[in-house]
Scaffold this active site. Structure first.
Site, PDB file in Angstrom:
ATOM      1  N   SER A   1     -10.343  -1.194   6.390  1.00  0.00           N
ATOM      2  CA  SER A   1      -9.495  -1.137   5.085  1.00  0.00           C
ATOM      3  C   SER A   1      -8.688  -1.436   4.843  1.00  0.00           C
ATOM      4  O   SER A   1      -8.402  -1.716   3.264  1.00  0.00           O
ATOM      5  CB  SER A   1      -8.387   0.520   5.856  1.00  0.00           C
ATOM      6  OG  SER A   1      -9.318   1.474   5.523  1.00  0.00           O
TER       7      SER A   1
ATOM      8  N   SER B   1     -10.087   1.561   2.657  1.00  0.00           N
ATOM      9  CA  SER B   1      -9.270   1.775   1.424  1.00  0.00           C
ATOM     10  C   SER B   1      -8.014   1.617   0.968  1.00  0.00           C
ATOM     11  O   SER B   1      -7.166   2.074   0.331  1.00  0.00           O
ATOM     12  CB  SER B   1      -8.061   3.335   2.804  1.00  0.00           C
ATOM     13  OG  SER B   1      -7.415   3.009   3.831  1.00  0.00           O
TER      14      SER B   1
ATOM     15  N   LYS C   1       0.461  -1.411  -0.130  1.00  0.00           N
ATOM     16  CA  LYS C   1      -0.137  -0.104   0.573  1.00  0.00           C
ATOM     17  C   LYS C   1       1.345   1.584   0.013  1.00  0.00           C
ATOM     18  O   LYS C   1       1.573   0.880   0.556  1.00  0.00           O
ATOM     19  CB  LYS C   1      -0.893  -0.084   0.781  1.00  0.00           C
ATOM     20  CG  LYS C   1      -1.989   1.425   1.625  1.00  0.00           C
ATOM     21  CD  LYS C   1      -2.796   0.761   2.707  1.00  0.00           C
ATOM     22  CE  LYS C   1      -3.651   1.740   2.608  1.00  0.00           C
ATOM     23  NZ  LYS C   1      -4.652   2.009   3.743  1.00  0.00           N
TER      24      LYS C   1
END
Length: 504
Positions: free
Chosen positions: A196, A172, A97
């Site tokens: 997330s 996310s 990420k």
């Protein structure tokens, strides 16, 4: 360049910002004292910044892939960063990420505000992955500053669902879920402050673990609040996720989020089956305002499979689960606001600070705050208002009440080994272009009811794919006792070994 001293006019402005006035005598005296005081700052500024040594120096900054190469818009940059020649993760290709620091690799957190920022050091978990032979092959797209669960607020564009690109991957950590459908990415790392990791895992049909809070060091990762920042593995199988946790878990003296960190060999839980496990089906996790009937039904069918495999399921009730939203937002709004207004790192803890990130974010927020997404703007407005109007009382109360919420789940987990419920009350949201502000916020936060409470209590929680409806995956969330993450892998692995979830 020497540090610039504040002028008398600036001192008076700073005084007003701190709710007092300077007398003429005070202003004159402070001005006279400043040169001596700033000698210490000048000395500090000249001291060399300690750098964490890079163990793996052969690295490139990568490149932005074409849409043909990245049809789900999951990847920020493709790259090549190789680790040790052997280890537990030898041959495994990882995506990270893009809020995780990798030295020499641009990191934007999905935002224009950090565009052009390049970390100088690796996050602790990056070093741990490389030490065990992993190869980092991509950095991955995420919602703008990780403030949405939908997957469509990134400055780089929405992450699309690999099962139907007319829908979103979730957020996310949307890129960390969707990228697992590419043949050259085996495992990814996501971050989780309100769901997330688990939300995109649910919507994309992959395994995603939010570990026990503090089990995985967060050093070198952009967060929201030290008390509920989590990072964890995402994969197509429980085995790959367990193997990854085995590598990245453990004490890091540079991370203030950690206390005592008991770790085990999580892969040893695989293959043990679920015979004798007690699974509590959380009544309050079903029939929510946003619940879709096919999601609830699919989760219940999956839980029947656990019964067939020898586990015992029973319904349990934790009424506090329905009252968690006040605690979640009490912590989220003021916690995130305090962190952003202090340039992304906060104060008052010992550990590894990132001066480059602090300076970049601090400067950018003063000139590019208009580039923030509506989700972040609203959180900053609410957090600032609550802090100014109620002087931190609501945040303090929420911090105290999180212990009560944790104890409510702990009482249920004293009777069962695992709590079970839908990960999200609905399947993936449709990708809608040109949503208005209300639409962006409403569909970015309407899936948090089951995931966010466990960020506040720190319990480990895993999402596993358990069914499909109208071509879209459905996630089952299993929640365990603190530091018993292995029990979740045990259950997840048994389920996936005996069931084709897409046929349920």
């Amino acid at each position: 360049m020497p540090l610039r001293l504040p002028t008398e006019r600036e001192l008076r402005r700073l005084a007003r910002a701190n709710h007092f006035q300077l007398s003429d005598e005070e202003a004159e005296s402070f001005q006279a004292l400043l040169p001596r005081l700033f000698e210490a700052y000048e000395h500090l500024d000249q001291m060399p910044q300690p750098q964490e040594p890079l163990r793996y120096r052969h690295r490139d900054s990568g490149y932005r892939p074409s849409r043909e190469d990245d049809p789900f818009n999951a990847i920020v940059r493709r790259c090549t960063l190789t680790g040790a020649p052997s280890g537990k993760l030898s041959g495994k290709r990882f995506g990270l990420k893009n809020n995780i620091c990798v030295a020499g690799m641009p990191m934007s957190c999905g935002s224009l505000v950090l565009e052009g920022y390049v970390p100088e050091t690796d996050a602790t978990i990056v070093t741990r992955l490389l030490d065990e032979g992993a190869e980092v092959v991509a950095t991955l797209n995420l919602d703008n500053f990780a403030f949405s669960g939908a997957g469509d607020t990134s400055a780089q564009g929405a992450v699309l669902n690999p099962h139907n690109t007319g829908y979103l991957a979730g957020g996310s950590s949307g890129g960390s879920a969707a990228a697992l459908y590419y043949d050259d990415i085996d495992i990814t790392i996501g971050g989780d402050q309100g769901g997330s990791i688990r939300i995109p895992a649910s919507w994309c049909g992959v395994v995603g673990l939010k570990p026990t809070h503090g089990l995985v060091p967060y050093t070198g990762i952009v967060g929201i609040d030290n008390t509920f920042d989590h990072a964890g593995p995402m994969a197509r199988s429980a085995a790959d996720a367990a193997l990854t946790l085995e590598v990245i878990a453990g004490k890091d003296p540079l991370d203030p989020r950690q206390g005592e960190v008991p770790v085990v060999r999580y892969t040893e839980a695989l293959g043990r089956g679920v015979s004798g496990l007690k699974i509590g089906v959380l009544a309050e996790g079903f029939g929510l305002r946003a619940s879709e009937p096919d999601v609830d039904a699919a989760v219940r069918r999956a839980l029947a499979v656990f019964n067939d495999l020898g586990a015992q399921t029973t319904e349990v009730s934790v009424p506090a689960h329905l009252d968690a939203a006040g605690i979640v937002w009490g912590l989220m709004a003021e916690g995130a606001t305090a962190l952003l207004r202090s340039n992304g790192m906060g104060h008052g803890w010992q550990g590894l600070y990132n001066p480059g990130l602090v300076e970049t974010l601090g400067k950018s927020l003063r000139v590019q705050a208009d580039d923030l997404p509506p989700t972040v703007k609203l959180v900053l407005l609410i957090g600032t208002y609550m802090s100014e109007r109620y002087h931190g009382r609501m945040y303090a109360k929420a911090q105290n009440l999180r212990r009560v919420l944790r104890a409510s789940y702990d009482r249920a987990l004293a009777e069962v080994d695992i709590l079970a419920m839908p990960t999200t009350p609905m399947k993936a949201h449709q990708h809608q272009i040109d949503l208005d502000t209300q639409g962006i916020i409403a569909h970015g936060w309407d899936m948090l009811d089951n995931t966010a409470p466990f960020n506040m209590t720190g319990h480990p929680a895993i999402s596993i794919p358990c069914g499909k409806s109208n071509g879209l995956p459905i996630g089952l969330m299993l929640v365990g006792r603190h530091f018993q993450d292995g029990t979740l892998f045990r259950a997840a692995h048994a389920f996936e070994q005996h069931v084709n979830w897409e046929s349920l």
